[in-house]
Scaffold this motif. Structure first.
Motif, PDB file in Angstrom:
ATOM      1  N   GLY A  75      -4.226  46.781 -14.624  1.00 43.41           N
ATOM      2  CA  GLY A  75      -5.095  45.660 -15.003  1.00 43.41           C
ATOM      3  C   GLY A  75      -5.633  44.909 -13.795  1.00 43.41           C
ATOM      4  N   GLY A  76      -4.810  44.787 -12.758  1.00 40.99           N
ATOM      5  CA  GLY A  76      -5.246  44.115 -11.534  1.00 40.99           C
ATOM      6  C   GLY A  76      -6.331  44.884 -10.797  1.00 40.99           C
ATOM      7  N   GLN A  77      -6.410  46.171 -11.023  1.00 41.29           N
ATOM      8  CA  GLN A  77      -7.464  46.979 -10.403  1.00 41.29           C
ATOM      9  C   GLN A  77      -8.725  47.006 -11.261  1.00 41.29           C
ATOM     10  OE1 GLN A  77      -7.050  48.190  -7.284  1.00 41.29           O
ATOM     11  NE2 GLN A  77      -5.131  47.076  -7.455  1.00 41.29           N
ATOM     12  N   ILE A  78      -8.532  47.056 -12.572  1.00 41.63           N
ATOM     13  CA  ILE A  78      -9.673  47.155 -13.480  1.00 41.63           C
ATOM     14  C   ILE A  78     -10.426  45.825 -13.585  1.00 41.63           C
ATOM     15  CG2 ILE A  78     -10.332  47.508 -15.898  1.00 41.63           C
ATOM     16  CD1 ILE A  78      -8.088  49.578 -16.054  1.00 41.63           C
ATOM     17  N   GLY A  79      -9.702  44.705 -13.631  1.00 42.02           N
ATOM     18  CA  GLY A  79     -10.324  43.389 -13.797  1.00 42.02           C
ATOM     19  C   GLY A  79     -11.375  43.068 -12.744  1.00 42.02           C
ATOM     20  N   PRO A  80     -11.017  43.114 -11.461  1.00 40.88           N
ATOM     21  CA  PRO A  80     -12.026  42.841 -10.432  1.00 40.88           C
ATOM     22  C   PRO A  80     -13.169  43.861 -10.427  1.00 40.88           C
ATOM     23  CG  PRO A  80      -9.841  42.576  -9.512  1.00 40.88           C
ATOM     24  CD  PRO A  80      -9.671  43.161 -10.876  1.00 40.88           C
ATOM     25  N   ALA A  81     -12.877  45.111 -10.770  1.00 36.57           N
ATOM     26  CA  ALA A  81     -13.940  46.121 -10.812  1.00 36.57           C
ATOM     27  C   ALA A  81     -14.950  45.789 -11.910  1.00 36.57           C
ATOM     28  CB  ALA A  81     -13.344  47.505 -11.039  1.00 36.57           C
ATOM     29  N   ILE A  82     -14.451  45.365 -13.057  1.00 34.95           N
ATOM     30  CA  ILE A  82     -15.349  44.977 -14.150  1.00 34.95           C
ATOM     31  C   ILE A  82     -16.118  43.709 -13.764  1.00 34.95           C
ATOM     32  CG2 ILE A  82     -15.417  44.098 -16.517  1.00 34.95           C
ATOM     33  CD1 ILE A  82     -13.089  46.010 -17.133  1.00 34.95           C
ATOM     34  N   ALA A  83     -15.427  42.754 -13.137  1.00 36.29           N
ATOM     35  CA  ALA A  83     -16.075  41.501 -12.746  1.00 36.29           C
ATOM     36  C   ALA A  83     -17.212  41.742 -11.757  1.00 36.29           C
ATOM     37  CB  ALA A  83     -15.052  40.543 -12.150  1.00 36.29           C
ATOM     38  N   SER A  84     -17.127  42.781 -10.963  1.00 38.26           N
ATOM     39  CA  SER A  84     -18.184  43.048  -9.989  1.00 38.26           C
ATOM     40  C   SER A  84     -19.464  43.565 -10.647  1.00 38.26           C
ATOM     41  CB  SER A  84     -17.707  44.043  -8.931  1.00 38.26           C
ATOM     42  OG  SER A  84     -17.526  45.325  -9.500  1.00 38.26           O
ATOM     43  N   HIS A  85     -19.374  44.036 -11.894  1.00 41.48           N
ATOM     44  CA  HIS A  85     -20.542  44.567 -12.598  1.00 41.48           C
ATOM     45  C   HIS A  85     -21.143  43.575 -13.593  1.00 41.48           C
ATOM     46  CE1 HIS A  85     -20.033  48.499 -10.878  1.00 41.48           C
ATOM     47  NE2 HIS A  85     -18.763  48.502 -11.232  1.00 41.48           N
TER      48      HIS A  85
END
Length: 114
Positions: A75-85
């Motif tokens: 979740g800590g990896q997916i959250g920032p990746a989604i936030a960047s888009h």
């Protein structure tokens, strides 16, 4: 730990977004890091306490942690990746709605006693 961490990420994100005017991606990542450090510190204290009291309790908690850690890391990896888009404005509005929703849930729990 629940009492300490409840709302910590939301408060950090709000402060970083509105007061410090930090971009949403950086605010989300920083908030996740602060909550993770807080949770690890609190967990360390609980593990020491459980080890002193009962090995059975430590085993039960260990089996829970076995599944929790991968979820948090992923979740800590997916959250920032989604936030960047997501556009900055949409992310701020979404976070605002999330905060209002969490506040309402907590308020209902307090008022209804459950």
């Amino acid at each position: 730990m629940g009492m300490v961490a409840t709302g910590l990420g939301e408060m950090n994100s709000f402060f970083l977004l509105k007061r410090a005017r930090i971009p949403a991606r950086v605010a989300v990542a920083t908030s996740v890091f602060v909550v993770a450090v807080t949770a690890m510190a609190a967990s360390g204290g609980h593990i020491v306490r459980l080890a002193q009291s009962s090995p059975e309790a430590l085993g039960a908690v260990g089996s829970l942690v076995l599944f929790t850690i991968p979820g948090v890391v992923i979740g800590g990896q997916i959250g920032p990746a989604i936030a960047s888009h997501i556009p900055q404005r949409a992310l701020e509005r979404g976070l605002g709605l999330l905060f209002v929703g969490i506040g309402l849930v907590l308020l209902v729990q307090v008022v209804c006693g459950g």
